[in-house]
Design a protein around this motif. Sequence first.
Motif, PDB file in Angstrom:
ATOM      1  N   SER A  23       0.912  -1.051  -0.003  1.00 44.25           N
ATOM      2  CA  SER A  23       0.359  -0.680   0.210  1.00 44.25           C
ATOM      3  C   SER A  23       0.580   1.311   0.274  1.00 44.25           C
ATOM      4  O   SER A  23       0.625   2.110   0.761  1.00 44.25           O
ATOM      5  CB  SER A  23      -0.596  -0.429   1.181  1.00 44.25           C
ATOM      6  OG  SER A  23      -1.695  -0.932   1.251  1.00 44.25           O
ATOM      7  N   TRP A  24       2.030   1.382  -1.079  1.00 43.93           N
ATOM      8  CA  TRP A  24       2.842   2.508  -0.851  1.00 43.93           C
ATOM      9  C   TRP A  24       3.452   2.400   0.462  1.00 43.93           C
ATOM     10  O   TRP A  24       3.521   4.205   0.843  1.00 43.93           O
ATOM     11  CB  TRP A  24       1.950   3.703  -1.252  1.00 43.93           C
ATOM     12  CG  TRP A  24       1.565   3.406  -2.927  1.00 43.93           C
ATOM     13  CD1 TRP A  24       2.656   3.229  -4.171  1.00 43.93           C
ATOM     14  CD2 TRP A  24       0.483   3.153  -3.599  1.00 43.93           C
ATOM     15  NE1 TRP A  24       1.501   2.802  -5.655  1.00 43.93           N
ATOM     16  CE2 TRP A  24       0.607   2.648  -4.874  1.00 43.93           C
ATOM     17  CE3 TRP A  24      -1.033   2.587  -2.948  1.00 43.93           C
ATOM     18  CZ2 TRP A  24      -0.603   1.932  -5.844  1.00 43.93           C
ATOM     19  CZ3 TRP A  24      -2.407   2.070  -3.215  1.00 43.93           C
ATOM     20  CH2 TRP A  24      -1.770   2.210  -4.752  1.00 43.93           C
ATOM     21  N   TYR A  40       5.653  -0.823 -12.303  1.00 41.39           N
ATOM     22  CA  TYR A  40       5.662   0.442 -11.732  1.00 41.39           C
ATOM     23  C   TYR A  40       4.009   0.837 -12.112  1.00 41.39           C
ATOM     24  O   TYR A  40       3.794   2.225 -12.025  1.00 41.39           O
ATOM     25  CB  TYR A  40       6.533   1.028 -12.642  1.00 41.39           C
ATOM     26  CG  TYR A  40       6.882   0.904 -14.237  1.00 41.39           C
ATOM     27  CD1 TYR A  40       5.720   0.542 -14.751  1.00 41.39           C
ATOM     28  CD2 TYR A  40       7.863   0.748 -15.178  1.00 41.39           C
ATOM     29  CE1 TYR A  40       5.700   0.157 -16.070  1.00 41.39           C
ATOM     30  CE2 TYR A  40       7.933   0.336 -16.003  1.00 41.39           C
ATOM     31  CZ  TYR A  40       6.919   0.173 -16.791  1.00 41.39           C
ATOM     32  OH  TYR A  40       7.024   0.201 -18.046  1.00 41.39           O
ATOM     33  N   ASN A  41       3.440   0.486 -12.267  1.00 43.22           N
ATOM     34  CA  ASN A  41       1.851   0.107 -12.411  1.00 43.22           C
ATOM     35  C   ASN A  41       1.213   0.439 -11.287  1.00 43.22           C
ATOM     36  O   ASN A  41       1.507  -0.653  -9.930  1.00 43.22           O
ATOM     37  CB  ASN A  41       1.335  -0.875 -13.528  1.00 43.22           C
ATOM     38  CG  ASN A  41       1.596  -0.660 -14.563  1.00 43.22           C
ATOM     39  OD1 ASN A  41       2.290   0.178 -15.415  1.00 43.22           O
ATOM     40  ND2 ASN A  41       1.920  -2.207 -15.617  1.00 43.22           N
ATOM     41  N   TRP A  42       0.201   0.666 -10.969  1.00 40.32           N
ATOM     42  CA  TRP A  42      -0.594   0.877  -9.885  1.00 40.32           C
ATOM     43  C   TRP A  42      -0.824   0.042  -8.708  1.00 40.32           C
ATOM     44  O   TRP A  42      -0.429  -0.238  -7.975  1.00 40.32           O
ATOM     45  CB  TRP A  42      -2.436   2.236 -10.559  1.00 40.32           C
ATOM     46  CG  TRP A  42      -2.971   2.059  -9.210  1.00 40.32           C
ATOM     47  CD1 TRP A  42      -3.831   0.806  -8.693  1.00 40.32           C
ATOM     48  CD2 TRP A  42      -2.732   3.095  -8.213  1.00 40.32           C
ATOM     49  NE1 TRP A  42      -4.805   1.948  -7.517  1.00 40.32           N
ATOM     50  CE2 TRP A  42      -4.218   3.046  -7.476  1.00 40.32           C
ATOM     51  CE3 TRP A  42      -2.846   4.606  -8.727  1.00 40.32           C
ATOM     52  CZ2 TRP A  42      -4.369   4.076  -6.402  1.00 40.32           C
ATOM     53  CZ3 TRP A  42      -2.541   5.731  -7.509  1.00 40.32           C
ATOM     54  CH2 TRP A  42      -3.772   4.801  -6.506  1.00 40.32           C
ATOM     55  N   GLY A  43      -1.224  -1.534  -9.510  1.00 37.96           N
ATOM     56  CA  GLY A  43      -1.255  -2.132  -9.022  1.00 37.96           C
ATOM     57  C   GLY A  43      -0.275  -2.956  -8.062  1.00 37.96           C
ATOM     58  O   GLY A  43       0.071  -3.310  -7.597  1.00 37.96           O
ATOM     59  N   GLY A  44       1.452  -2.677  -8.636  1.00 42.70           N
ATOM     60  CA  GLY A  44       2.670  -2.942  -8.204  1.00 42.70           C
ATOM     61  C   GLY A  44       2.350  -2.106  -6.708  1.00 42.70           C
ATOM     62  O   GLY A  44       3.302  -2.672  -6.022  1.00 42.70           O
ATOM     63  N   ALA A  45       2.531  -1.204  -6.509  1.00 38.20           N
ATOM     64  CA  ALA A  45       1.924  -0.385  -5.039  1.00 38.20           C
ATOM     65  C   ALA A  45       3.533  -0.194  -4.568  1.00 38.20           C
ATOM     66  O   ALA A  45       4.043  -0.242  -3.588  1.00 38.20           O
ATOM     67  CB  ALA A  45       1.018  -0.362  -4.190  1.00 38.20           C
ATOM     68  N   LEU A  46       4.062   0.334  -6.366  1.00 35.09           N
ATOM     69  CA  LEU A  46       6.010   0.612  -5.692  1.00 35.09           C
ATOM     70  C   LEU A  46       6.152   2.155  -5.194  1.00 35.09           C
ATOM     71  O   LEU A  46       5.568   2.679  -5.700  1.00 35.09           O
ATOM     72  CB  LEU A  46       6.553   0.478  -6.926  1.00 35.09           C
ATOM     73  CG  LEU A  46       8.354   0.130  -6.816  1.00 35.09           C
ATOM     74  CD1 LEU A  46       8.585  -0.265  -6.259  1.00 35.09           C
ATOM     75  CD2 LEU A  46       8.421   0.804  -8.094  1.00 35.09           C
TER      76      LEU A  46
END
Length: 654
Positions: A335-336, A486-492
């Motif tokens: 969650s970032w 690096y997309n939203w789903g990765g929560a990087l």
Amino acid sequence: MKKTINQYILSGAAVLALSFGMASCTDYLDKTADSDVNPEMAFMNFQNFQGFVEEAYNCIPNKESNFWCCTFNWGEDEIMNTGGGDTHLTAHIDLGDYRNWYNNDQTYLHRGGGSLNPTSNDKFAHSLEHAWYVIRKMNLGLENIEKLTNATQEEKNFIKGQLLFMRAWWHLEQMIYFGGLPYVDYVIPADGPFNLPRLSFQECAQKAAEDFRAAADLLPDNWDNTTIGKRTLGKNDLRITKVCALGYMGKALLWAASPLNELGAQTGASKNGNTYKYNTQLAQQAADALGEAIAALPQSPYSLAEYKYSDIYNHVADKSANSCYSDIFYTTGQSWKMPGGVEAIMRGPMPDINGSNWNFAKLWGPKVNNLVEHDAIIHMPTANYINYAYGMENGLPITDPESGFDPTHPFKNRDPRFYHDIMFDGFKFLNTTPGAADKDYQYLQLYTGGNMVPTGDTRRSADGSRTGYFCQKLVPHQCNKYDGMYNWGGALQTYLPYMRVADLYLMYAEACAAVGGATQKSSRCNLNAVDAINILRDRVGAGHVAEKYLSDKNKFMDEVRRERACELAFEGFRWNDLQRWLLLTEYPYNVKTRQEFYRVGNYDYTKNDPRDAEVTGWSETTIVERSFGTKHYLLPLKDAESYLYSEYPQNPGW
């Protein structure tokens, strides 16, 4: 008369900022800074005063993301691609064009275009140019500390400790780039004369050390264990602690003791032995401060992160691990969550989620066929740095004849951090099966003549690797268009700490070694210099410093410096280290190279570990040779600053 804030916040001297003061908004009106603060409100209780202090935290720039595409590695450790990378400060430093630092928005040193704003939550609004604003603000707080009457003694201590720390920290961060400055420890009246002279680095560092020492005596080991901190549980991670203040006290003193600030800028230091000449009195003081910080770690929220992986290439932590080394630099699927883990000691704020993906996460892998999307910028490690810093698993440098390094199997039995940090030939770059157009790029071809190096195809200098390597220490290789981390789903989320626990051990080892060699220790700590290095090697499973390096003080210092290069690789410290060791001008620290080699046989990288592959023709080709002189040991001040008054001269040679 109305003037913008940028006319008063200057990175080197900021003389007008110091003499007139500034508002904490975009524009400044002709009034003293004191009148912008209602003393009855700002200083009346802990909550209000803490809000006043926390603007200093807000001003700390994010090295990685204070602009779309940032740069912070300016030593011989990194080179950038041709084309887009040519505009970055890294490339300008290679050319000796140091003045580019104040014409370049791509570094945390400078913020142009009137965008600097200390109260903003926008990461693009912050840079080191906040320094004089923050220093004045901290001095204003210190001069009003007695107005904090509606507070407990603990609350008063914590406020004063943070004010002292921030005053010293913002001075020190400037000093390491520009040298000695005026050390401003009072509020300069708006109508008073301003003629403070530049102090020497050592004089300035000793004043900073006094502030750090006083801060350490006032701040807690762990905010969570205090009455104040219990009110903000879960929100104390970024707050300054005793260990942090002691760590920076040690850093200020070690930098002051280092050869550049003891002997002055010069060439030939590696040949005449001057690179090993420290001020031993200051080094001992640094060792004592750092030893005290290390001894206090058990009571603090900090510890060394564990290096336990079930899959090192993909940074998959072992199930038995309670913490993870990779979490120091980035988090994903959390969650970032802000990176740093248990090891980060000093960080600034992380104001937004999903902020790392535009664009820091897209600056480290190949741009061939748009494998890593957006922005034609690539940071890549140099071959010379990898061959120097990443020794063998047994702890020996690869140049040691007893190391076991085999140029026909150059990636085998290397320091375990090599496999965490570096993408090398045969590395599986795309975990998700690529489309037909990209199938030849799933496993990196970084050998001479491979499809991602410039030999025979100059385009690869722009979209591939110029050096035969890529880096995944700060950003994992799954940040590509197929794996999509690096997309939203990765929560990087990425963030580079300013100081972490490993650095305490490294600085302690260096300070002790400067005084007495491998067995030297401080009375504040039960470790000697070599113990501190071996703790870091034990963490990753690398061999201890060999006995043959312990009896010679200079050879041991070489190993301390190599350990620092390996452990802190690509974290933005290398240029400053070469600078203070008087090695910026010296071969081989002034060259950047590409690794040349050819594959042997038909090794199946889809089934076998790439570290076991056989190669031939192992050699290096120079890409860049820096022609540096003594002036390149410091960044120049802006000319407008150095012309303001005679006691504030330009740095030598500029």
